[in-house]
Write a protein that holds these residues in place. Structure first.
Motif, mmCIF file in Angstrom:
data_model
loop_
_atom_site.group_PDB
_atom_site.id
_atom_site.type_symbol
_atom_site.label_atom_id
_atom_site.label_comp_id
_atom_site.label_asym_id
_atom_site.label_seq_id
_atom_site.Cartn_x
_atom_site.Cartn_y
_atom_site.Cartn_z
ATOM 1 N N THR A 171 30.583 22.883 44.307
ATOM 2 C CA THR A 171 29.146 22.765 44.061
ATOM 3 C C THR A 171 28.500 22.348 45.384
ATOM 4 O O THR A 171 29.026 21.480 46.083
ATOM 5 C CB THR A 171 28.900 21.683 42.988
ATOM 6 O OG1 THR A 171 29.606 22.078 41.805
ATOM 7 C CG2 THR A 171 27.421 21.512 42.678
ATOM 8 N N THR A 172 27.367 22.977 45.703
ATOM 9 C CA THR A 172 26.695 22.638 46.956
ATOM 10 C C THR A 172 26.169 21.209 46.893
ATOM 11 O O THR A 172 25.540 20.810 45.904
ATOM 12 C CB THR A 172 25.541 23.638 47.213
ATOM 13 O OG1 THR A 172 26.119 24.942 47.247
ATOM 14 C CG2 THR A 172 24.838 23.367 48.521
ATOM 15 N N GLU B 3 39.760 33.233 46.873
ATOM 16 C CA GLU B 3 38.820 32.524 45.995
ATOM 17 C C GLU B 3 38.114 33.514 45.076
ATOM 18 O O GLU B 3 37.804 34.630 45.484
ATOM 19 C CB GLU B 3 37.761 31.781 46.824
ATOM 20 C CG GLU B 3 37.048 32.684 47.780
ATOM 21 C CD GLU B 3 35.783 32.122 48.417
ATOM 22 O OE1 GLU B 3 35.190 31.194 47.862
ATOM 23 O OE2 GLU B 3 35.385 32.665 49.448
ATOM 24 N N VAL C 116 34.913 35.155 43.323
ATOM 25 C CA VAL C 116 33.557 35.323 43.874
ATOM 26 C C VAL C 116 32.581 34.323 43.238
ATOM 27 O O VAL C 116 31.621 33.887 43.859
ATOM 28 C CB VAL C 116 33.102 36.796 43.674
ATOM 29 C CG1 VAL C 116 31.602 36.952 43.880
ATOM 30 C CG2 VAL C 116 33.864 37.705 44.639
ATOM 31 N N HIS C 117 32.873 33.919 42.007
ATOM 32 C CA HIS C 117 31.910 33.037 41.303
ATOM 33 C C HIS C 117 31.885 31.627 41.892
ATOM 34 O O HIS C 117 32.766 31.221 42.660
ATOM 35 C CB HIS C 117 32.231 32.982 39.807
ATOM 36 C CG HIS C 117 33.567 32.397 39.470
ATOM 37 N ND1 HIS C 117 33.837 31.059 39.566
ATOM 38 C CD2 HIS C 117 34.717 32.966 39.017
ATOM 39 C CE1 HIS C 117 35.077 30.825 39.185
ATOM 40 N NE2 HIS C 117 35.654 31.974 38.862
ATOM 41 N N SER D 244 30.806 27.266 40.953
ATOM 42 C CA SER D 244 31.381 26.210 40.103
ATOM 43 C C SER D 244 30.811 26.211 38.688
ATOM 44 O O SER D 244 31.256 25.434 37.839
ATOM 45 C CB SER D 244 31.156 24.850 40.757
ATOM 46 O OG SER D 244 29.769 24.634 40.926
ATOM 47 N N PRO E 82 28.124 25.110 36.780
ATOM 48 C CA PRO E 82 27.920 23.835 36.071
ATOM 49 C C PRO E 82 27.464 24.035 34.622
ATOM 50 O O PRO E 82 27.717 23.161 33.774
ATOM 51 C CB PRO E 82 26.832 23.121 36.884
ATOM 52 C CG PRO E 82 26.504 23.982 38.037
ATOM 53 C CD PRO E 82 27.301 25.236 37.991
ATOM 54 N N ILE F 117 28.676 25.905 32.356
ATOM 55 C CA ILE F 117 29.781 26.021 31.383
ATOM 56 C C ILE F 117 30.972 25.110 31.733
ATOM 57 O O ILE F 117 31.965 25.087 31.004
ATOM 58 C CB ILE F 117 30.277 27.488 31.234
ATOM 59 C CG1 ILE F 117 30.685 28.071 32.613
ATOM 60 C CG2 ILE F 117 29.235 28.372 30.565
ATOM 61 C CD1 ILE F 117 31.466 29.378 32.496
ATOM 62 N N ASN G 39 36.166 32.122 32.479
ATOM 63 C CA ASN G 39 37.136 33.217 32.565
ATOM 64 C C ASN G 39 38.026 32.999 33.803
ATOM 65 O O ASN G 39 37.533 32.985 34.930
ATOM 66 C CB ASN G 39 36.371 34.539 32.684
ATOM 67 C CG ASN G 39 37.262 35.731 32.501
ATOM 68 O OD1 ASN G 39 38.475 35.641 32.717
ATOM 69 N ND2 ASN G 39 36.698 36.846 32.097
HETATM 70 P P1 NAD Z 1 27.957 30.624 39.523
HETATM 71 O O1 NAD Z 1 28.770 31.766 40.015
HETATM 72 O O2 NAD Z 1 28.616 29.316 39.498
HETATM 73 O O3 NAD Z 1 27.420 30.963 38.035
HETATM 74 C C1 NAD Z 1 26.530 32.068 37.783
HETATM 75 C C2 NAD Z 1 26.619 32.445 36.288
HETATM 76 O O4 NAD Z 1 27.852 33.106 36.037
HETATM 77 C C3 NAD Z 1 26.595 31.219 35.371
HETATM 78 O O5 NAD Z 1 25.866 31.549 34.202
HETATM 79 C C4 NAD Z 1 28.053 31.003 35.024
HETATM 80 O O6 NAD Z 1 28.251 30.384 33.766
HETATM 81 C C5 NAD Z 1 28.610 32.409 35.056
HETATM 82 N N1 NAD Z 1 30.017 32.395 35.494
HETATM 83 C C6 NAD Z 1 30.460 32.179 36.749
HETATM 84 N N2 NAD Z 1 31.795 32.193 36.779
HETATM 85 C C7 NAD Z 1 32.216 32.425 35.516
HETATM 86 C C8 NAD Z 1 33.498 32.545 34.918
HETATM 87 N N3 NAD Z 1 34.635 32.436 35.628
HETATM 88 N N4 NAD Z 1 33.560 32.748 33.576
HETATM 89 C C9 NAD Z 1 32.450 32.889 32.855
HETATM 90 N N5 NAD Z 1 31.180 32.800 33.382
HETATM 91 C C10 NAD Z 1 31.081 32.566 34.701
HETATM 92 O O7 NAD Z 1 26.645 30.551 40.430
HETATM 93 P P2 NAD Z 1 25.528 29.424 40.508
HETATM 94 O O8 NAD Z 1 25.241 28.882 39.141
HETATM 95 O O9 NAD Z 1 24.436 30.036 41.296
HETATM 96 O O10 NAD Z 1 26.181 28.289 41.394
HETATM 97 C C11 NAD Z 1 26.701 27.067 40.881
HETATM 98 C C12 NAD Z 1 27.176 26.225 42.049
HETATM 99 O O11 NAD Z 1 28.285 26.888 42.680
HETATM 100 C C13 NAD Z 1 26.127 26.024 43.144
HETATM 101 O O12 NAD Z 1 26.234 24.709 43.645
HETATM 102 C C14 NAD Z 1 26.511 27.035 44.192
HETATM 103 O O13 NAD Z 1 26.070 26.672 45.473
HETATM 104 C C15 NAD Z 1 28.011 27.015 44.072
HETATM 105 N N6 NAD Z 1 28.694 28.238 44.521
HETATM 106 C C16 NAD Z 1 29.907 28.040 45.087
HETATM 107 C C17 NAD Z 1 30.636 29.145 45.479
HETATM 108 C C18 NAD Z 1 31.973 28.902 46.088
HETATM 109 O O14 NAD Z 1 32.412 27.771 46.172
HETATM 110 N N7 NAD Z 1 32.682 29.937 46.500
HETATM 111 C C19 NAD Z 1 30.159 30.444 45.280
HETATM 112 C C20 NAD Z 1 28.926 30.602 44.654
HETATM 113 C C21 NAD Z 1 28.191 29.480 44.267
#
Ligand code: NAD
Length: 332
Positions: A69-70, A253, A255-256, A258, A260, A262, A269
């Motif tokens: 998380t940023t 890693e 692509v998604h 953290s 928060p 869920i 997933n």
């Molecule tokens: P996110 O990718 O965490 O989530 C975006 C959406 O996709 C959310 O609704 C989430 O529930 C869903 N999602 C993501 N991964 C999932 C999975 N494995 N299974 C089911 N649903 C999934 O993006 P965000 O909400 O914009 O970012 C959350 C935090 O993560 C921020 O602090 C951001 O800076 C950080 N971030 C970190 C990385 C990394 O460490 N590589 C990458 C992207 C974002």
């Protein structure tokens, strides 16, 4: 082989244990080095990653990483950007391939392409000044950076269909002219067939005609945005893995982030993280990596899937199902 395992924050702490279980099912000789980095660490200690952590990472061969998380602090230096720079992980490789029977927003599954994103410069140069009335970030494109990513993409294209698409915005961003020219020259030198696309038309074209593409090479920010968009093509952000590759190290890693929204519910997933294990095994040149595709196909067939794909299984149930299939079918 030493592998740093960094769960990070939020769902990183759910999907990485599932991926580690799958990795363990192969019974490989591998030393795992757990490390805590990220927001929770920062909250507890005031630092998201220390110099000693970096040294520990550099003492490993590869990294399996969840997400962080940023940190809400203007002076925070991104853990990810720091690791990518320090380990010189110049190629960010993001395969976009649908899983059997799973479709995304377009309802189609007739595509299989890889986004190769330059990972060390562009708008992620970290050279910026933030002021109350003027903020700027320097977009850096170098011949050296463009050449090595173009070479990586061409070598990949040679192993696939010999087709490369160069994505840029050189009509507006003059810095992209250098990127485009170097990519063209490199493709000519490798004898790879290529075309080039402006990033805005490419976004549209990827949604309309994803089957037209094979290896796509682009600059840092464009690759970041396009690959998240392409997650919608395969059905969930939870399905897209990535590898950050350098000459010496590799870092895997999902692509998604953290997630928060869920985190802590056990519904994330883990397949993107498990597909990262596949990329790790491929990088280690282990042919048994292919078993991961079969194991995932088996879990999908049996409907052991998380809610983002319409199922009811938990993160760990999916991890267990994939690991069980591998334990039962892996002959090393
Ligand atoms: P996110 O990718 O965490 O989530 C975006 C959406 O996709 C959310 O609704 C989430 O529930 C869903 N999602 C993501 N991964 C999932 C999975 N494995 N299974 C089911 N649903 C999934 O993006 P965000 O909400 O914009 O970012 C959350 C935090 O993560 C921020 O602090 C951001 O800076 C950080 N971030 C970190 C990385 C990394 O460490 N590589 C990458 C992207 C974002």
């Amino acid at each position: 082989m030493k592998l740093a395992v960094i769960e990070g924050d939020g769902i990183g702490r759910e999907v990485i244990p599932a991926a580690v279980e799958v990795l363990g099912a192969f019974g490989l000789e591998l030393e795992k080095v757990p490390l805590e980095l990220g927001y929770a660490r920062w909250e507890r200690t005031g630092t998201a990653m220390s110099e000693e952590d970096l040294d520990t990472i550099k003492s490993c061969d590869a990294v399996l990483f969840g997400a962080v998380t940023t940190v809400p602090d203007p002076s925070y230096k991104s853990v990810l950007l720091t690791i990518r720079k320090e380990l010189d992980l110049y190629a960010n490789v993001r395969p976009v391939k649908p899983l059997p029977g799973v479709t995304g927003v377009t309802g189609r599954n007739d595509f299989d392409f890889i986004i190769v994103r330059e990972n060390t410069e562009g708008l992620y140069s970290g050279i910026e000044e933030i002021g109350p009335d003027l903020s700027w970030t320097k977009r850096v494109v170098t011949r050296k950076g463009s050449k090595r990513i173009a070479e990586y993409a061409c070598q990949l294209a040679k192993k696939r269909s010999d087709k490369l698409t160069i994505v840029h915005k050189s009509n507006v961003l003059k810095s992209d002219k250098l990127f485009l020219d170097v990519c063209r020259q490199t493709a000519d030198a490798y004898g790879v067939e290529y075309n080039d696309m402006l990033v805005d038309s490419m976004a549209y074209s990827l949604m309309m005609h994803p089957e037209k593409y094979d290896v796509v090479v682009t600059t840092n920010l464009f690759g970041d945005i396009l690959s998240d968009m392409c997650a919608a093509l395969v059905g969930s952000l939870g399905l897209v893995p990535s590898a950050n590759i350098g000459k010496k190290y590799a870092f895997f890693e999902p692509v998604h982030g953290s997630a928060p929204d869920i985190a802590g519910k056990g519904v994330s997933n883990p397949l993107a993280a498990i597909l990262c294990v596949k990329m790790l095994l491929e990088w280690m040149e282990k042919p048994e990596s292919r078993l991961i595709d079969d194991a995932i196909a088996d879990a999908l067939k049996k409907k052991v899937i998380t809610p983002d794909l319409g199922g009811k299984a938990s993160t760990s149930e999916v991890g267990c199902a994939v690991a069980k299939y591998i334990r039962e079918n892996c002959i090393v």
